[in-house]
Write a protein that holds these residues in place. Sequence first.
Motif, PDB file in Angstrom:
ATOM      1  N   PHE A   1       0.854  -1.190   0.000  1.00  0.00           N
ATOM      2  CA  PHE A   1       0.000   0.000   0.000  1.00  0.00           C
ATOM      3  C   PHE A   1       0.887   1.236   0.000  1.00  0.00           C
ATOM      4  O   PHE A   1       2.014   1.199   0.488  1.00  0.00           O
ATOM      5  CB  PHE A   1      -0.872   0.008   1.253  1.00  0.00           C
ATOM      6  N   CYS A   2       0.357   2.350  -0.507  1.00  0.00           N
ATOM      7  CA  CYS A   2       1.123   3.601  -0.487  1.00  0.00           C
ATOM      8  C   CYS A   2       1.258   4.082   0.960  1.00  0.00           C
ATOM      9  O   CYS A   2       0.442   3.752   1.823  1.00  0.00           O
ATOM     10  CB  CYS A   2       0.414   4.702  -1.270  1.00  0.00           C
TER      11      CYS A   2
ATOM     12  N   CYS B   1      -1.835   5.348   3.414  1.00  0.00           N
ATOM     13  CA  CYS B   1      -3.087   4.724   2.970  1.00  0.00           C
ATOM     14  C   CYS B   1      -3.924   4.244   4.163  1.00  0.00           C
ATOM     15  O   CYS B   1      -3.370   3.840   5.192  1.00  0.00           O
ATOM     16  CB  CYS B   1      -2.753   3.536   2.060  1.00  0.00           C
TER      17      CYS B   1
ATOM     18  N   HIS C   1      -6.124   1.604   3.953  1.00  0.00           N
ATOM     19  CA  HIS C   1      -6.337   0.152   3.884  1.00  0.00           C
ATOM     20  C   HIS C   1      -5.575  -0.618   4.984  1.00  0.00           C
ATOM     21  O   HIS C   1      -6.190  -1.422   5.695  1.00  0.00           O
ATOM     22  CB  HIS C   1      -5.897  -0.389   2.518  1.00  0.00           C
TER      23      HIS C   1
ATOM     24  N   CYS D   1      -7.722  -1.432  -4.658  1.00  0.00           N
ATOM     25  CA  CYS D   1      -6.524  -1.479  -3.813  1.00  0.00           C
ATOM     26  C   CYS D   1      -6.631  -2.567  -2.742  1.00  0.00           C
ATOM     27  O   CYS D   1      -5.635  -2.979  -2.163  1.00  0.00           O
ATOM     28  CB  CYS D   1      -6.244  -0.110  -3.217  1.00  0.00           C
TER      29      CYS D   1
ATOM     30  N   LEU E   1      -4.246  -5.545  -2.796  1.00  0.00           N
ATOM     31  CA  LEU E   1      -2.889  -5.453  -2.261  1.00  0.00           C
ATOM     32  C   LEU E   1      -2.763  -6.214  -0.935  1.00  0.00           C
ATOM     33  O   LEU E   1      -1.664  -6.468  -0.467  1.00  0.00           O
ATOM     34  CB  LEU E   1      -2.488  -3.986  -2.071  1.00  0.00           C
TER      35      LEU E   1
ATOM     36  N   ASN F   1     -13.093   5.414   0.217  1.00  0.00           N
ATOM     37  CA  ASN F   1     -12.125   6.503   0.044  1.00  0.00           C
ATOM     38  C   ASN F   1     -12.660   7.523  -0.969  1.00  0.00           C
ATOM     39  O   ASN F   1     -11.908   8.342  -1.500  1.00  0.00           O
ATOM     40  CB  ASN F   1     -10.742   5.961  -0.357  1.00  0.00           C
TER      41      ASN F   1
ATOM     42  N   ALA G   1      -9.569   4.094  -6.358  1.00  0.00           N
ATOM     43  CA  ALA G   1      -8.151   4.386  -6.145  1.00  0.00           C
ATOM     44  C   ALA G   1      -7.248   3.613  -7.099  1.00  0.00           C
ATOM     45  O   ALA G   1      -6.356   4.186  -7.718  1.00  0.00           O
ATOM     46  CB  ALA G   1      -7.788   4.084  -4.695  1.00  0.00           C
TER      47      ALA G   1
ATOM     48  N   LEU H   1      -8.414   6.547   3.848  1.00  0.00           N
ATOM     49  CA  LEU H   1      -7.529   7.626   3.383  1.00  0.00           C
ATOM     50  C   LEU H   1      -6.859   7.220   2.079  1.00  0.00           C
ATOM     51  O   LEU H   1      -6.390   6.094   1.955  1.00  0.00           O
ATOM     52  CB  LEU H   1      -6.411   7.874   4.414  1.00  0.00           C
ATOM     53  N   CYS H   2      -6.810   8.131   1.127  1.00  0.00           N
ATOM     54  CA  CYS H   2      -6.066   7.880  -0.103  1.00  0.00           C
ATOM     55  C   CYS H   2      -5.312   9.144  -0.506  1.00  0.00           C
ATOM     56  O   CYS H   2      -5.718   9.872  -1.405  1.00  0.00           O
ATOM     57  CB  CYS H   2      -6.991   7.437  -1.229  1.00  0.00           C
ATOM     58  N   PRO H   3      -4.191   9.421   0.207  1.00  0.00           N
ATOM     59  CA  PRO H   3      -3.450  10.657  -0.088  1.00  0.00           C
ATOM     60  C   PRO H   3      -3.008  10.746  -1.549  1.00  0.00           C
ATOM     61  O   PRO H   3      -2.915  11.851  -2.095  1.00  0.00           O
ATOM     62  CB  PRO H   3      -2.239  10.584   0.853  1.00  0.00           C
ATOM     63  N   VAL H   4      -2.765   9.588  -2.159  1.00  0.00           N
ATOM     64  CA  VAL H   4      -2.240   9.587  -3.529  1.00  0.00           C
ATOM     65  C   VAL H   4      -3.251  10.186  -4.510  1.00  0.00           C
ATOM     66  O   VAL H   4      -2.926  11.060  -5.302  1.00  0.00           O
ATOM     67  CB  VAL H   4      -1.834   8.157  -3.945  1.00  0.00           C
ATOM     68  N   ASN H   5      -4.487   9.723  -4.426  1.00  0.00           N
ATOM     69  CA  ASN H   5      -5.484  10.220  -5.380  1.00  0.00           C
ATOM     70  C   ASN H   5      -6.194  11.484  -4.896  1.00  0.00           C
ATOM     71  O   ASN H   5      -6.803  12.190  -5.705  1.00  0.00           O
ATOM     72  CB  ASN H   5      -6.495   9.127  -5.706  1.00  0.00           C
TER      73      ASN H   5
END
Lengths: 224, 347
Positions: free
Chosen positions: A6-7, A10, A12, A40, A43, A110, A114, A193-197
């Motif tokens: 996971f990023c 994240c 997840h 996601c 993962l 999220n 994602a 949480l999905c900071p990336v997207n």
Amino acid sequence: MPEAKFCVGCGHPIALMALNKVLDEMGLTKKAVLGLDIGCSLLAWNYLPVNTFQTHHGRVTPTMLAFKRARPGSICLAYAGDGGSYAIGWQSLFHAARRDEPITVIVINNTIYAMTGGQTAPTTMHGEKTPTSPNGYPDEPFHGPEILKDIVKPGAYIARTAVNDMAQMRMFIKKAIETQQAGHFSLVEFLSLCPVNWHTNGPDTLKFLEENMKPVFKVGEIAG
Amino acid sequence: MKESKRDFITGAEVVIKACRDAGADIMYGYPITPTCEILSGWINEGYASLQTEDEIAAGFGVCGAVLAGQKAFTASSGPGHILLQDAFAMAEGMRLPFVMIVGQRGGPSSGTVIYSQQEVMLSCFGGNGEGMRFVYSPSSLNELYSLTRLAFNDAWKYRFPAVLLTDGYMLKTTGVIEWEKIKDVENSPTFTRLSDGANVHWPNIYTAEEELYEEVMVMNKDYKKAASKVAKAEEYLTKDAKILLVAHGIVAASAKEAIVELRKKGVKVGLFRPTTLRPFSKKQFDKAASNKSVKKILVAESSLGQLARIVHDEMDPEICKPFAYLQKPALGIEIEDIYNFVLKNNK
Ligand SMILES: Cc1ncc(C[n+]2csc(CCOP(=O)(O)OP(=O)(O)O)c2C)c(N)n1
Ligand code: SF4
């Protein structure tokens, strides 16, 4: 197969850790089966010390309810994103809930798709910008748990929690699994949480959860 | 078409431009790698669209739009392509000009997300029917553009659904498109049987077996007639070829470059490249394969024989030539792979 990760930041893995803790405390690690949707969620295929397999996008609920029917002593966990649950998988989830299938569905909300790059999901909030809603999403978001509340049978359990509240997550997961053990349907939605997207840094990520998501998606017990 | 002579552009951008130039009114879609950028790119251009709740709804969205007389399309891959075959079968049964862009990814199941040539059978024969659809396989960005235009035009002209079959390498990487080399074409007009007040009653299910039989035989006749115009292939240095390579899509692009090198070494090798996989250019292939100079036929593809199956199925059984296969399911095939494979078979 290389280990998928996971990023950083994240939601997840936080939800999965809470799940793991509860399974461990309840002594159910060996009986648990974790079915993963594609998103996601996938993962998590080698993340927890429980039997785990990936399914297809939107298809984890029908797969897990059949596993449960074949092996009633197992603890069946259907783990999916909001897209997998409320868009492509909604029909199956809806009917599983209506029939009171004794499985536990875990939905990671999220507000976006994602895995495929942050496109609009049914949970995308009014005005939220995504690659497929460049001018802001014009509709209202979908409240899966609130809709299911009206169609589940007595004994079912539905709740919404958030990944920044460990105590509540663990309490709700425990109740959901106990519900499955009592022979009923259960579902817990996690605000994640999905900071990336979301394109957010650490503090802004939590702020998005607290200030944007929580007012729209009320946490708490919804049925049961 | 473009005013500039050439552009540095991704395959997804080429597809969006081609669909728009073909007169597409609307896209129905659901995100899946490697076709996400077609959906988001189309939407970001401000064109009409609906992101549906899944591919089943996207496919029937295309059917509904086409029934109403709109040019509509979708784009998908792998598991999404499987779900789209449901609506595509309705399009085949009802002769709807349904256009679907497929960016092949590795399979089976969720597989890998960028590349394969494993959706050939699904594209050609994915329904519960006889495979009466057109399937185009481009080898370059220029061809991605022109075959997308052609897919719309042929679909609307002959009333069969069409697949533009490509892959994620083609869609996601940036390359040069040379507009001056692309001939502009006129778009096929749209039509609808269901104009206001037409009082049409249009079944797709039949009670009498003979009735469906008749329907399928009419369709077959139409398909065969269309096939003589639609089926196309390119031949490259086949006239004196001792070795006839067969490949499609980007594998054929590698094959061409390998052939240039092999010819420098005096190896007489040529390429037969179907640009339509269905209908297949049977006559042209039989002619190329039965050429006296041809001693061996090599089929190269990123699947375990989906192209080879078509070739064997279509080829005149009288043509008795030895075959060899380069098959790498869901793996890219490089120029060197083909170069070495041909050399090995040239002994
Ligand atoms: C039938 C099908 N359609 C589309 C996809 C592509 N796809 C993979 S993951 C995904 C969305 C994931 O979003 P969500 O379910 O919300 O989970 P998240 O990644 O946000 O955790 C999509 C559309 C697929 N794998 N299968
Ligand atoms: S893309 Fe978002 S949801 Fe997926 S692993 Fe990264 S942070 Fe988590």
